[in-house]
Design a protein around this motif. Structure first.
Motif, PDB file in Angstrom:
ATOM      1  N   LEU A 223      54.123  39.817  13.034  1.00  0.00           N
ATOM      2  CA  LEU A 223      55.259  39.408  12.218  1.00  0.00           C
ATOM      3  C   LEU A 223      55.682  38.018  12.681  1.00  0.00           C
ATOM      4  N   VAL A 224      55.737  37.089  11.745  1.00  0.00           N
ATOM      5  CA  VAL A 224      55.965  35.677  12.073  1.00  0.00           C
ATOM      6  C   VAL A 224      57.428  35.323  11.836  1.00  0.00           C
ATOM      7  N   VAL A 225      58.029  34.615  12.796  1.00  0.00           N
ATOM      8  CA  VAL A 225      59.416  34.154  12.664  1.00  0.00           C
ATOM      9  C   VAL A 225      59.459  32.638  12.800  1.00  0.00           C
ATOM     10  N   ASN A 226      60.471  32.037  12.164  1.00  0.00           N
ATOM     11  CA  ASN A 226      60.603  30.580  12.244  1.00  0.00           C
ATOM     12  C   ASN A 226      61.495  30.186  13.425  1.00  0.00           C
ATOM     13  N   GLY A 227      61.833  28.885  13.502  1.00  0.00           N
ATOM     14  CA  GLY A 227      62.622  28.391  14.626  1.00  0.00           C
ATOM     15  C   GLY A 227      64.007  28.988  14.714  1.00  0.00           C
ATOM     16  N   GLN A 228      64.537  29.485  13.596  1.00  0.00           N
ATOM     17  CA  GLN A 228      65.851  30.130  13.580  1.00  0.00           C
ATOM     18  C   GLN A 228      65.751  31.646  13.756  1.00  0.00           C
ATOM     19  N   MET A 229      64.566  32.117  14.117  1.00  0.00           N
ATOM     20  CA  MET A 229      64.285  33.537  14.335  1.00  0.00           C
ATOM     21  C   MET A 229      64.444  34.352  13.053  1.00  0.00           C
ATOM     22  N   ARG A 230      64.241  33.701  11.903  1.00  0.00           N
ATOM     23  CA  ARG A 230      64.252  34.405  10.632  1.00  0.00           C
ATOM     24  C   ARG A 230      62.828  34.835  10.304  1.00  0.00           C
ATOM     25  N   PHE A 231      62.720  35.954   9.629  1.00  0.00           N
ATOM     26  CA  PHE A 231      61.407  36.468   9.238  1.00  0.00           C
ATOM     27  C   PHE A 231      60.757  35.499   8.262  1.00  0.00           C
ATOM     28  N   ALA A 232      59.520  35.079   8.580  1.00  0.00           N
ATOM     29  CA  ALA A 232      58.846  34.077   7.761  1.00  0.00           C
ATOM     30  C   ALA A 232      57.596  34.602   7.078  1.00  0.00           C
ATOM     31  N   GLY A 233      56.917  35.581   7.697  1.00  0.00           N
ATOM     32  CA  GLY A 233      55.687  36.071   7.083  1.00  0.00           C
ATOM     33  C   GLY A 233      54.957  37.034   7.997  1.00  0.00           C
ATOM     34  N   ILE A 234      53.748  37.421   7.564  1.00  0.00           N
ATOM     35  CA  ILE A 234      52.908  38.303   8.373  1.00  0.00           C
ATOM     36  C   ILE A 234      51.501  37.724   8.455  1.00  0.00           C
ATOM     37  N   VAL A 235      50.832  38.062   9.533  1.00  0.00           N
ATOM     38  CA  VAL A 235      49.436  37.667   9.738  1.00  0.00           C
ATOM     39  C   VAL A 235      48.647  38.911  10.121  1.00  0.00           C
ATOM     40  N   THR A 236      47.553  39.143   9.434  1.00  0.00           N
ATOM     41  CA  THR A 236      46.694  40.285   9.715  1.00  0.00           C
ATOM     42  C   THR A 236      45.362  39.802  10.293  1.00  0.00           C
ATOM     43  N   PRO A 237      44.592  40.697  10.892  1.00  0.00           N
ATOM     44  CA  PRO A 237      43.263  40.302  11.374  1.00  0.00           C
ATOM     45  C   PRO A 237      42.400  39.697  10.273  1.00  0.00           C
ATOM     46  N   LYS A 238      42.518  40.198   9.038  1.00  0.00           N
ATOM     47  CA  LYS A 238      41.742  39.633   7.930  1.00  0.00           C
ATOM     48  C   LYS A 238      42.107  38.184   7.676  1.00  0.00           C
ATOM     49  N   ASP A 239      43.407  37.880   7.756  1.00  0.00           N
ATOM     50  CA  ASP A 239      43.850  36.493   7.563  1.00  0.00           C
ATOM     51  C   ASP A 239      43.210  35.577   8.604  1.00  0.00           C
ATOM     52  N   LEU A 240      43.201  36.030   9.846  1.00  0.00           N
ATOM     53  CA  LEU A 240      42.653  35.211  10.925  1.00  0.00           C
ATOM     54  C   LEU A 240      41.142  35.078  10.817  1.00  0.00           C
TER      55      LEU A 240
ATOM     56  N   ALA B 184      47.070  37.448  20.839  1.00  0.00           N
ATOM     57  CA  ALA B 184      48.249  38.320  20.753  1.00  0.00           C
ATOM     58  C   ALA B 184      47.907  39.657  20.112  1.00  0.00           C
ATOM     59  N   LEU B 185      47.033  39.634  19.107  1.00  0.00           N
ATOM     60  CA  LEU B 185      46.624  40.884  18.465  1.00  0.00           C
ATOM     61  C   LEU B 185      46.000  41.836  19.471  1.00  0.00           C
ATOM     62  N   PHE B 186      45.158  41.297  20.350  1.00  0.00           N
ATOM     63  CA  PHE B 186      44.466  42.141  21.320  1.00  0.00           C
ATOM     64  C   PHE B 186      45.387  42.545  22.468  1.00  0.00           C
ATOM     65  N   THR B 187      46.160  41.605  22.994  1.00  0.00           N
ATOM     66  CA  THR B 187      47.005  41.923  24.146  1.00  0.00           C
ATOM     67  C   THR B 187      48.138  42.874  23.775  1.00  0.00           C
ATOM     68  N   GLU B 188      48.616  42.779  22.548  1.00  0.00           N
ATOM     69  CA  GLU B 188      49.710  43.657  22.103  1.00  0.00           C
ATOM     70  C   GLU B 188      49.188  44.901  21.385  1.00  0.00           C
ATOM     71  N   ASP B 189      47.861  44.996  21.221  1.00  0.00           N
ATOM     72  CA  ASP B 189      47.252  46.125  20.513  1.00  0.00           C
ATOM     73  C   ASP B 189      47.923  46.330  19.147  1.00  0.00           C
ATOM     74  N   ALA B 190      48.030  45.232  18.396  1.00  0.00           N
ATOM     75  CA  ALA B 190      48.751  45.242  17.123  1.00  0.00           C
ATOM     76  C   ALA B 190      47.783  45.112  15.950  1.00  0.00           C
ATOM     77  N   ASP B 191      48.157  45.715  14.834  1.00  0.00           N
ATOM     78  CA  ASP B 191      47.389  45.578  13.602  1.00  0.00           C
ATOM     79  C   ASP B 191      47.888  44.403  12.765  1.00  0.00           C
ATOM     80  N   THR B 192      49.141  44.026  12.968  1.00  0.00           N
ATOM     81  CA  THR B 192      49.773  42.964  12.190  1.00  0.00           C
ATOM     82  C   THR B 192      50.750  42.210  13.072  1.00  0.00           C
TER      83      THR B 192
END
Length: 222
Positions: free
Chosen positions: A122-139, A112-120
């Motif tokens: 944004l993670v959402v849960n099953g209720q579409m609430r903001f849950a967290g972030i994931v960066t390339p460093k995390d991965l 997803a990072l590559f296909t969306e050309d994104a730096d970060t």
């Protein structure tokens, strides 16, 4: 001592304390003659001659015979650019968020990072609430040396909300820039309160957004 540098073809001017005070006094009292400036500063008129000449040369001050000094075009253009920046809100510059579910695997997050050309992400849960972030460093941290890491859900490696710096759509852009600089962040999630608790992510402000915004403002002021 005044320093004049060049950056990408533009002058960056570091004025002395006295020159800054001259600018403040002219802004407050314009039009004002040199003798009045000297009196307010507690110095002689000849002492100010070089400062006034430089400020006029740079376009920060202008002068008319028998009238006095007033703010020049260069100052007015820079001030107009600053006022434009201060008037903008996050909502006017934010980009669309690149959101992924918290059940997404690390492997698919990398894709997803590559296909969306994104730096970060944004993670959402099953209720579409903001849950967290994931960066390339995390991965990168979780995949190095772990053969089965690709199947781990991003919820296991993300930085969780509310331990994340965010902004709201109504915040000034200058506040977003301040937060990004103070916390050395590449991306700020833009969030709003959800009706049933939690927050929803409605956008993001990235370094690219800010750089493009500043470029547009500087170009418009030229």
């Amino acid at each position: 001592m005044t320093k004049i540098k060049r950056w990408e073809g533009r002058r960056i001017i570091e004025l002395s304390a006295r020159q800054l005070e001259i600018m403040r006094l002219v802004k407050q009292h314009a039009p004002i003659i040199g003798d009045q400036l000297a009196e307010l500063l507690g110095v002689s008129r000849p002492t100010l001659r070089s400062d006034l000449s430089l400020l006029v040369m740079l376009g920060l001050l202008d002068a008319k015979p028998k009238v006095g000094y007033f703010l020049g075009n260069a100052y007015q253009q820079d001030n107009a650019a600053l006022q434009r920046l201060r008037a903008l809100t996050v909502q006017q510059v934010q980009g669309a968020p690149v959101s992924v579910p918290d059940t997404l695997s690390v492997h698919d997050a990398v894709v997803a990072l590559f296909t969306e050309d994104a730096d970060t992400l944004l993670v959402v849960n099953g209720q579409m609430r903001f849950a967290g972030i994931v960066t390339p460093k995390d991965l990168l941290k979780v995949t190095l040396g772990h053969a089965n890491a690709a199947g781990i859900p991003v919820s296991m490696v993300m930085t969780r909300y509310p331990n994340i710096v965010t902004v709201s759509p109504s915040d000034p852009v200058t506040e977003a820039v301040r937060k990004m600089t103070a916390h050395q962040l590449d991306c700020l999630p833009v969030v709003v309160d959800a009706d049933e608790g939690g927050v929803e992510v409605v956008g993001s402000v990235t370094k690219t957004n800010v750089v493009n915004l500043l470029k547009d403002i500087v170009t418009a002021a030229e």
